[in-house]
Scaffold this motif. Structure first.
Motif, PDB file in Angstrom:
ATOM      1  N   THR A  96       0.924  -1.373  -0.119  1.00 32.76           N
ATOM      2  CA  THR A  96       0.036   0.016  -0.045  1.00 32.76           C
ATOM      3  C   THR A  96       0.861   1.287  -0.013  1.00 32.76           C
ATOM      4  O   THR A  96       0.579   2.323  -0.876  1.00 32.76           O
ATOM      5  CB  THR A  96      -0.994   0.000   1.203  1.00 32.76           C
ATOM      6  OG1 THR A  96      -1.673  -1.206   1.051  1.00 32.76           O
ATOM      7  CG2 THR A  96      -1.912   1.251   1.249  1.00 32.76           C
ATOM      8  N   PHE A  98     -12.085   7.247 -10.505  1.00 33.32           N
ATOM      9  CA  PHE A  98     -10.957   7.904 -10.032  1.00 33.32           C
ATOM     10  C   PHE A  98     -11.061   9.297  -9.833  1.00 33.32           C
ATOM     11  O   PHE A  98     -10.584   9.998  -8.875  1.00 33.32           O
ATOM     12  CB  PHE A  98      -9.857   7.340 -10.598  1.00 33.32           C
ATOM     13  CG  PHE A  98      -8.422   7.776 -10.052  1.00 33.32           C
ATOM     14  CD1 PHE A  98      -7.888   7.370  -8.675  1.00 33.32           C
ATOM     15  CD2 PHE A  98      -7.584   8.621 -10.690  1.00 33.32           C
ATOM     16  CE1 PHE A  98      -6.694   7.817  -8.202  1.00 33.32           C
ATOM     17  CE2 PHE A  98      -6.456   9.250 -10.191  1.00 33.32           C
ATOM     18  CZ  PHE A  98      -6.023   8.739  -8.918  1.00 33.32           C
ATOM     19  N   GLN A 120     -16.211  11.768  -3.965  1.00 34.94           N
ATOM     20  CA  GLN A 120     -17.147  10.634  -3.496  1.00 34.94           C
ATOM     21  C   GLN A 120     -18.563  10.984  -3.339  1.00 34.94           C
ATOM     22  O   GLN A 120     -19.438  10.466  -3.407  1.00 34.94           O
ATOM     23  CB  GLN A 120     -16.489  10.330  -2.129  1.00 34.94           C
ATOM     24  CG  GLN A 120     -17.150   9.054  -1.183  1.00 34.94           C
ATOM     25  CD  GLN A 120     -16.467   8.840   0.102  1.00 34.94           C
ATOM     26  OE1 GLN A 120     -15.695   9.582   0.553  1.00 34.94           O
ATOM     27  NE2 GLN A 120     -16.746   7.522   0.680  1.00 34.94           N
ATOM     28  N   VAL A 172     -11.592  13.661  -1.783  1.00 37.86           N
ATOM     29  CA  VAL A 172     -12.023  12.249  -1.650  1.00 37.86           C
ATOM     30  C   VAL A 172     -12.614  11.562  -2.807  1.00 37.86           C
ATOM     31  O   VAL A 172     -13.634  12.123  -3.214  1.00 37.86           O
ATOM     32  CB  VAL A 172     -12.996  11.971  -0.307  1.00 37.86           C
ATOM     33  CG1 VAL A 172     -13.385  10.745  -0.053  1.00 37.86           C
ATOM     34  CG2 VAL A 172     -12.511  12.757   0.943  1.00 37.86           C
ATOM     35  N   ARG A 173     -11.843  10.646  -3.341  1.00 33.08           N
ATOM     36  CA  ARG A 173     -12.428   9.827  -4.736  1.00 33.08           C
ATOM     37  C   ARG A 173     -13.493   8.844  -4.243  1.00 33.08           C
ATOM     38  O   ARG A 173     -13.630   8.264  -3.293  1.00 33.08           O
ATOM     39  CB  ARG A 173     -11.188   9.294  -5.559  1.00 33.08           C
ATOM     40  CG  ARG A 173     -10.122  10.303  -5.359  1.00 33.08           C
ATOM     41  CD  ARG A 173      -8.612   9.495  -6.163  1.00 33.08           C
ATOM     42  NE  ARG A 173      -7.573  10.306  -6.021  1.00 33.08           N
ATOM     43  CZ  ARG A 173      -7.496  11.078  -6.912  1.00 33.08           C
ATOM     44  NH1 ARG A 173      -8.136  11.352  -7.795  1.00 33.08           N
ATOM     45  NH2 ARG A 173      -6.257  11.896  -6.962  1.00 33.08           N
ATOM     46  N   ARG A 174     -14.290   8.731  -5.458  1.00 31.39           N
ATOM     47  CA  ARG A 174     -15.250   7.800  -5.431  1.00 31.39           C
ATOM     48  C   ARG A 174     -14.560   6.387  -5.392  1.00 31.39           C
ATOM     49  O   ARG A 174     -14.879   5.517  -4.828  1.00 31.39           O
ATOM     50  CB  ARG A 174     -16.236   7.896  -6.775  1.00 31.39           C
ATOM     51  CG  ARG A 174     -17.334   6.738  -6.643  1.00 31.39           C
ATOM     52  CD  ARG A 174     -18.132   6.970  -7.972  1.00 31.39           C
ATOM     53  NE  ARG A 174     -18.322   8.042  -8.287  1.00 31.39           N
ATOM     54  CZ  ARG A 174     -18.888   8.434  -9.641  1.00 31.39           C
ATOM     55  NH1 ARG A 174     -19.033   7.465 -10.417  1.00 31.39           N
ATOM     56  NH2 ARG A 174     -19.336   9.639  -9.994  1.00 31.39           N
ATOM     57  N   LEU A 175     -13.441   6.287  -6.387  1.00 35.43           N
ATOM     58  CA  LEU A 175     -12.736   5.116  -6.329  1.00 35.43           C
ATOM     59  C   LEU A 175     -10.983   5.399  -5.685  1.00 35.43           C
ATOM     60  O   LEU A 175     -10.278   6.273  -6.248  1.00 35.43           O
ATOM     61  CB  LEU A 175     -12.461   4.561  -7.665  1.00 35.43           C
ATOM     62  CG  LEU A 175     -11.693   3.126  -8.102  1.00 35.43           C
ATOM     63  CD1 LEU A 175     -12.433   2.017  -7.245  1.00 35.43           C
ATOM     64  CD2 LEU A 175     -11.500   3.078  -9.441  1.00 35.43           C
ATOM     65  N   PRO A 176     -10.949   4.975  -4.647  1.00 29.11           N
ATOM     66  CA  PRO A 176      -9.658   5.257  -4.078  1.00 29.11           C
ATOM     67  C   PRO A 176      -8.323   4.730  -5.057  1.00 29.11           C
ATOM     68  O   PRO A 176      -8.574   3.966  -5.833  1.00 29.11           O
ATOM     69  CB  PRO A 176      -9.456   4.608  -2.668  1.00 29.11           C
ATOM     70  CG  PRO A 176     -10.776   4.213  -2.419  1.00 29.11           C
ATOM     71  CD  PRO A 176     -11.605   3.984  -3.770  1.00 29.11           C
ATOM     72  N   GLU A 177      -7.074   5.347  -4.753  1.00 24.26           N
ATOM     73  CA  GLU A 177      -6.089   5.135  -5.568  1.00 24.26           C
ATOM     74  C   GLU A 177      -5.713   3.481  -5.583  1.00 24.26           C
ATOM     75  O   GLU A 177      -5.468   3.037  -6.495  1.00 24.26           O
ATOM     76  CB  GLU A 177      -4.995   6.221  -5.204  1.00 24.26           C
ATOM     77  CG  GLU A 177      -3.749   5.901  -5.968  1.00 24.26           C
ATOM     78  CD  GLU A 177      -2.748   4.616  -5.437  1.00 24.26           C
ATOM     79  OE1 GLU A 177      -1.785   4.108  -6.263  1.00 24.26           O
ATOM     80  OE2 GLU A 177      -2.871   4.644  -4.252  1.00 24.26           O
ATOM     81  N   LYS A 211      -7.543   0.853  -4.763  1.00 27.48           N
ATOM     82  CA  LYS A 211      -8.513   0.146  -5.593  1.00 27.48           C
ATOM     83  C   LYS A 211      -8.444   0.362  -6.916  1.00 27.48           C
ATOM     84  O   LYS A 211      -8.575  -0.680  -7.660  1.00 27.48           O
ATOM     85  CB  LYS A 211      -9.800   0.346  -5.126  1.00 27.48           C
ATOM     86  CG  LYS A 211     -10.184  -0.185  -3.983  1.00 27.48           C
ATOM     87  CD  LYS A 211     -11.546   0.165  -3.238  1.00 27.48           C
ATOM     88  CE  LYS A 211     -11.914  -0.602  -1.855  1.00 27.48           C
ATOM     89  NZ  LYS A 211     -13.418  -0.195  -1.413  1.00 27.48           N
ATOM     90  N   SER A 226      -4.166  16.546  -5.166  1.00 24.35           N
ATOM     91  CA  SER A 226      -4.081  17.231  -3.986  1.00 24.35           C
ATOM     92  C   SER A 226      -2.563  18.216  -4.191  1.00 24.35           C
ATOM     93  O   SER A 226      -2.146  18.943  -3.271  1.00 24.35           O
ATOM     94  CB  SER A 226      -3.872  16.428  -2.785  1.00 24.35           C
ATOM     95  OG  SER A 226      -4.914  15.895  -2.333  1.00 24.35           O
TER      96      SER A 226
END
Length: 245
Positions: free
Chosen positions: A88, A133, A137, A160-165, A167, A225
């Motif tokens: 991670t 991505f 969210q 804050v993304r709908r699909l995290p980096e 995933k 960011s």
């Protein structure tokens, strides 16, 4: 014959007086209650299995092939999840590995000269992941909650993304691996004129990204960011020296 009939009559009379005595001494006791209270005799051969027998059955179940397979699956999944958790923090290395897998797949398709349907489906899937991505969210169009910062002086809030980096990376890498395995099965090699699929994918990508960029401009947010205002925290506190009155 008379002696036998007298014996039967005597036994019946004794049973009658016995029932009559029980009912007269306790009115709540009826004949049916009395019969229910009599517990039938169970031979030892028909008794319930003992605790030791139950433990033996449980031990046998633990050593069954199904239980062994379940334990093996659990151990493998736990080890696999542990390896993913260790990767991670290594963002750059993860994406370099993803690019290597993508290059291997592209080389495989180029050498085989086929599997264009698989490549087209892979491109559509990656485009869908990319939209998730780049999207927040909470969609500002349908949400009444806190809005995204629109000025440089606003409080810093990370996107804050709908699909995290993680995933996003994991889904793309897994998709390339699955597509690479599919290239070894001729059933997925459907003959098709690949320039049409490529042209359609380019048009779809252009329209989708144009709509996404319009959404970013409308609600004034950037899905990254980099370059945003941050509070220095301890560094600012260390840079200022205390003053005496």
């Amino acid at each position: 014959m008379r002696t036998g009939s007298r014996g039967v009559a005597l036994i019946g009379l004794l049973c009658y007086y016995h029932f009559h005595f029980l009912i007269s001494s306790n009115p709540s006791v009826t004949v049916s209650t009395f019969l229910l209270r009599q517990r039938p005799y169970i031979p030892k051969s028909q008794n319930y299995p003992s605790t030791q027998a139950t433990m033996d059955v449980g031990t046998a179940d633990d050593h069954s092939p199904e239980a062994a397979i379940s334990r093996w699956k659990f151990a493998v999944s736990r080890q696999y999840q542990h390896m993913l958790d260790k990767t991670t923090p290594h963002v750059l290395r993860r994406w370099i590995g993803c690019l290597v897998v993508a290059a291997v797949y592209v080389l495989r398709v180029y050498l085989v000269q086929g599997f264009y349907i698989v490549s087209y489906a892979l491109g559509i899937y990656i485009l869908n992941l990319l939209i998730g991505f780049l999207s927040p969210q909470v969609d500002p169009e349908i949400s009444d909650g806190p809005t995204l910062p629109t000025r440089g002086s606003d409080e810093f809030r990370p996107f804050v993304r709908r699909l995290p980096e993680f995933k996003f990376w994991y889904s793309i890498t897994k998709a390339f691996c699955i597509a690479f395995v599919m290239t070894f099965f001729s059933a997925f090699d459907v003959p098709v004129f690949w320039p049409i699929l490529l042209f359609y994918w380019v048009v779809l990508f252009t329209l989708t990204m144009r709509r996404q960029i319009s959404h970013m401009i409308k609600y004034k947010y950037v899905p990254f960011s980099f370059g945003k205002q941050r509070y220095a925290g301890k560094r600012a506190a260390e840079g200022t020296s205390p003053t005496l009155d």
